[in-house]
Design an enzyme around this catalytic site. Structure first.
Site, PDB file in Angstrom:
ATOM      1  N   HIS A   1      30.987  -6.237  35.038  1.00 53.63           N
ATOM      2  CA  HIS A   1      29.652  -6.838  35.004  1.00 53.63           C
ATOM      3  C   HIS A   1      29.493  -7.790  36.193  1.00 53.63           C
ATOM      4  CE1 HIS A   1      29.441  -5.219  30.974  1.00 53.63           C
ATOM      5  NE2 HIS A   1      28.232  -5.707  30.793  1.00 53.63           N
TER       6      HIS A   1
ATOM      7  N   HIS B   1      -2.630  -0.727 -10.620  1.00 55.77           N
ATOM      8  CA  HIS B   1      -1.756   0.116  -9.787  1.00 55.77           C
ATOM      9  C   HIS B   1      -0.606   0.700 -10.591  1.00 55.77           C
ATOM     10  CE1 HIS B   1      -3.253   0.231  -5.772  1.00 55.77           C
ATOM     11  NE2 HIS B   1      -3.393  -1.074  -5.689  1.00 55.77           N
TER      12      HIS B   1
ATOM     13  N   GLN C   1      -5.081  -5.398  -9.099  1.00 52.02           N
ATOM     14  CA  GLN C   1      -3.663  -5.184  -8.823  1.00 52.02           C
ATOM     15  C   GLN C   1      -2.983  -4.520 -10.010  1.00 52.02           C
ATOM     16  OE1 GLN C   1      -2.348  -5.882  -5.773  1.00 52.02           O
ATOM     17  NE2 GLN C   1      -0.781  -4.563  -6.632  1.00 52.02           N
TER      18      GLN C   1
ATOM     19  N   GLU D   1       3.030 -10.040  -1.539  1.00 52.52           N
ATOM     20  CA  GLU D   1       2.427  -9.028  -0.661  1.00 52.52           C
ATOM     21  C   GLU D   1       0.978  -9.433  -0.344  1.00 52.52           C
ATOM     22  OE1 GLU D   1       1.838  -5.321  -2.634  1.00 52.52           O
ATOM     23  OE2 GLU D   1       1.434  -4.211  -0.783  1.00 52.52           O
ATOM     24  N   HIS D   2       0.195  -9.729  -1.381  1.00 55.49           N
ATOM     25  CA  HIS D   2      -1.184 -10.194  -1.206  1.00 55.49           C
ATOM     26  C   HIS D   2      -1.303 -11.602  -1.765  1.00 55.49           C
ATOM     27  CE1 HIS D   2      -1.509  -5.746  -1.895  1.00 55.49           C
ATOM     28  NE2 HIS D   2      -2.302  -5.825  -0.846  1.00 55.49           N
TER      29      HIS D   2
ATOM     30  N   ASP E   1      -7.908  -3.771   1.020  1.00 58.88           N
ATOM     31  CA  ASP E   1      -7.358  -2.461   0.656  1.00 58.88           C
ATOM     32  C   ASP E   1      -8.133  -1.339   1.335  1.00 58.88           C
ATOM     33  OD1 ASP E   1      -5.444  -3.534  -0.986  1.00 58.88           O
ATOM     34  OD2 ASP E   1      -6.633  -3.354  -2.812  1.00 58.88           O
TER      35      ASP E   1
END
Lengths: 429, 429
Positions: B415, B258, B255, B322-323, B356
């Site tokens: 209506h 990145h 991670q 996220e993960h 991934d």
């Protein structure tokens, strides 16, 4: 209503264009109110409630006693009607629950999804003359089925600080966890930011005027999600010789009464049918309490005659209507042709009102062409679908070499290492 | 890596806060480029491609020959790896197709949903040193399964006007319908507005830098939907005594590579395990080509020791990663406790790299806390779910009176009329 006979296909795109909406620049006002709410919490919310709603409220939260008392004011027959609608909406939204399906994509590699409720959701219900308790059903019921822990509702108070009893009754019926008598920008700000008495939520749902819409947009900057982009309501009705022009006119009017900016489109393969509907429209409009609104809306509306019903469906797909009614005995035969719409009503007895209130489908739908890329509100709107994977040692041996090659090709060495270190340890066993 | 032992629960919220991201004010630039694209189409796109990418391109569209030639350059083993990943991603996303379920909520009232593809989708693949062909798989495959008619891909050209061959090969493999050698704001603008050669799309997917992110936000004002709000990638790893500290360190580093703004969180019920992971991190970092990036990322990262694994899961739910990796032999026993995450990796062989690239789950996931209210990309992201209803005359007789009461209570007379006119005609038969 403007009548257009057999327009060429080059004209379709421009016939599908919605009138430009007046842009109200309220960004600065929204920012000012949000900033004050961040600083002063409830006090700021109460200040703006006094300012915009002319109501002095001591507690923003509506008491259990007030909610109980409201329920007493609702006539029994209306209660039963609301309960019938609730039951249908519950059945349809419960059917949207997803079963867990474990997929073994490669031996030893299992993948699946599980749904989890969004913890805290906020529901906004506009005030004004008409109490939209049906929207409380449409948003509160799926939130409850999803299992959201906190389902809070904001609606602006009247001058005495009260919320319409039908809204309070429905809120209690569906299991709303807290009701706040606040509206407008200050309500959305409180939900997005949180105050001493008001829960900061993860997602905000519900309709509103331009102030509410601008505030919902601003809420996105606070990490809060929203249900759908806003826009005026709209219906497109496709008719053939088997329709009942009086029914069709009534459906068009039920949309037109929403507001002068509502969109109403009539399509047909028959000029005779079109004329009959236009005539019925004129007759029925006379008796409506909202006649003036309706007349304004109809000025912007179009009746278009095309060669075939297939053409009508193709035009509708390009227009991407929020509501699509196919007023024809053979409505079902066109279902596969429909590619773009929010909700579809098939046949001469499926009026839009049914979906607005009680058939079971949701009435919070993409409008203004957003049906091209958005779905209406459903159980999905109240959950996150989390993916899971469980990979065994053998599973990693099966897919690991591919991962190493791909990670290396993307020049992500550490991604590759995470696999290599595991494969090596397995080879050394 | 900052080590924190047994923080009190009051501290959890602040420990979960992401560092504030530097805000780049590029709104004006985005507006300028979008306006020019609207006016000058391809010419404006080419002008800015020259300006930002230093590339003079004659045609923005990549030719079939160029794509064919690119495929020749990919080594056979990498092709096979990509095909294995494709097969797994296909299986998992195909399993997300929804079966039509007709629900008769009341006798004569049938409701159901049907999925329809979003017609035109745009996929953005960033350029730079690493060719993210895995993202082509993750976005192109579900688009194809959904049945999207046009699936176009934009990626910035190098100085010679070319796109990395691995991206072109993968695009061809998954069935992308057109590839444009354009990037940045001008690519998003072209997708949102359309030009002579570039399709205006209904929804834009894909990662990107701050310029791309700002342009995607601006695209929303053109009626285009986007996949997810942007944010730096992040992983949270929960470890107990049964984890392998070397594996955990490798996952954290995958991670961290990145970018310096990536988020890496280590949780454990054991200080001993925590120390072992930190030691392994230091050792493994030395050998990494992106060592400098990794070290910057680790400076912002936290290792937190909590009393139990249950506490770790609760902390993780608050953080909304996220993960989420649960590096434990008993990982599966914690699944029901997990309420909030993008994608979850269970056990010591389920490394994030697997998801991934090749396990089958999608790697486009909600980050920056958005896992609280958003799901990752799935087949759902490429379809609209349209609701249908078919109400028979008897059905309307069953629910019509409830609709009339509710519409009247909401003061929507038209209506109500839409139902009344039908019920009257049935009574007169």
């Amino acid at each position: 209503m403007q009548k257009i006979i057999n327009p060429s296909i080059n004209q379709w795109q421009s016939l599908c264009e919605r009138p430009a909406l007046p842009q109200l620049d309220v960004q600065e006002l929204v920012q000012q109110i949000f900033t004050e709410i961040k600083r002063n919490g409830d006090e700021a919310v109460k200040k703006y409630t006094g300012f915009f709603d002319d109501a002095l409220i001591e507690n923003v939260k509506v008491s259990a006693e007030a909610i109980e008392a409201a329920a007493q004011q609702i006539p029994q027959d209306l209660k039963q009607a609301i309960q019938l609608a609730k039951s249908n909406i519950e059945q349809f939204h419960a059917s949207q629950q997803e079963q867990k399906k474990v997929i073994e994509t490669t031996p030893g590699v299992e993948c699946w999804r599980e749904s989890r409720p969004i913890d805290r959701v906020g529901i906004y219900i506009p005030g004004g003359s008409a109490p939209l308790f049906s929207t409380v059903l449409m948003l509160g019921i799926p939130a409850k089925i999803a299992g959201c822990k906190e389902i809070v509702l904001c609606s602006p108070p009247d001058k005495n600080g009260n919320i319409n009893p039908a809204i309070l009754y429905t809120a209690q019926l569906v299991g709303i966890t807290a009701v706040y008598a606040i509206g407008g920008i200050q309500a959305i700000g409180a939900l997005a930011i949180g105050t001493e008495s008001i829960t900061k939520v993860d997602k905000i749902f519900g309709p509103g005027n331009q102030y509410v819409t601008a505030a919902k947009q601003a809420a996105l900057n606070y990490g809060v999600a929203i249900d759908l982009p806003a826009g005026p309501s709209e219906v497109l009705v496709i008719t053939d010789a088997t329709c009942n022009p009086d029914f069709v006119a009534a459906d068009l009017l039920s949309q037109a009464e929403h507001g002068a900016d509502s969109q109403v489109i009539l399509l047909s393969d028959s000029e005779g049918v079109t004329d009959a509907v236009i005539k019925a429209l004129q007759q029925q409009t006379e008796a409506l309490p909202r006649k003036e609104t309706v007349l304004k809306c109809l000025q912007n509306s179009k009746a278009i005659v095309l060669a075939t019903i297939n053409d009508c469906v193709n035009f509708s797909n390009l227009y991407a209507p929020e509501h699509l009614i196919i007023a024809s005995d053979s409505a079902e035969s066109f279902v596969n042709l429909i590619t773009t719409a929010g909700s579809v009503f098939l046949g001469n007895y499926s009026c839009e009102s049914a979906g607005d209130y009680a058939s079971g489908t949701n009435h919070t739908l993409p409008t203004n062409g957003y049906a091209k890329s958005y779905s209406g509100v459903s159980l999905d709107s109240f959950v996150k679908k989390i993916t899971f994977q469980k990979i065994s040692a053998a599973g990693l041996q099966n897919i690991g070499p591919a991962i190493e090659l791909m990670a290396a090709a993307e020049q992500l060495q550490a991604h590759k290492n995470a696999v290599t270190i595991r494969l090596k340890s397995l080879n050394n066993v």
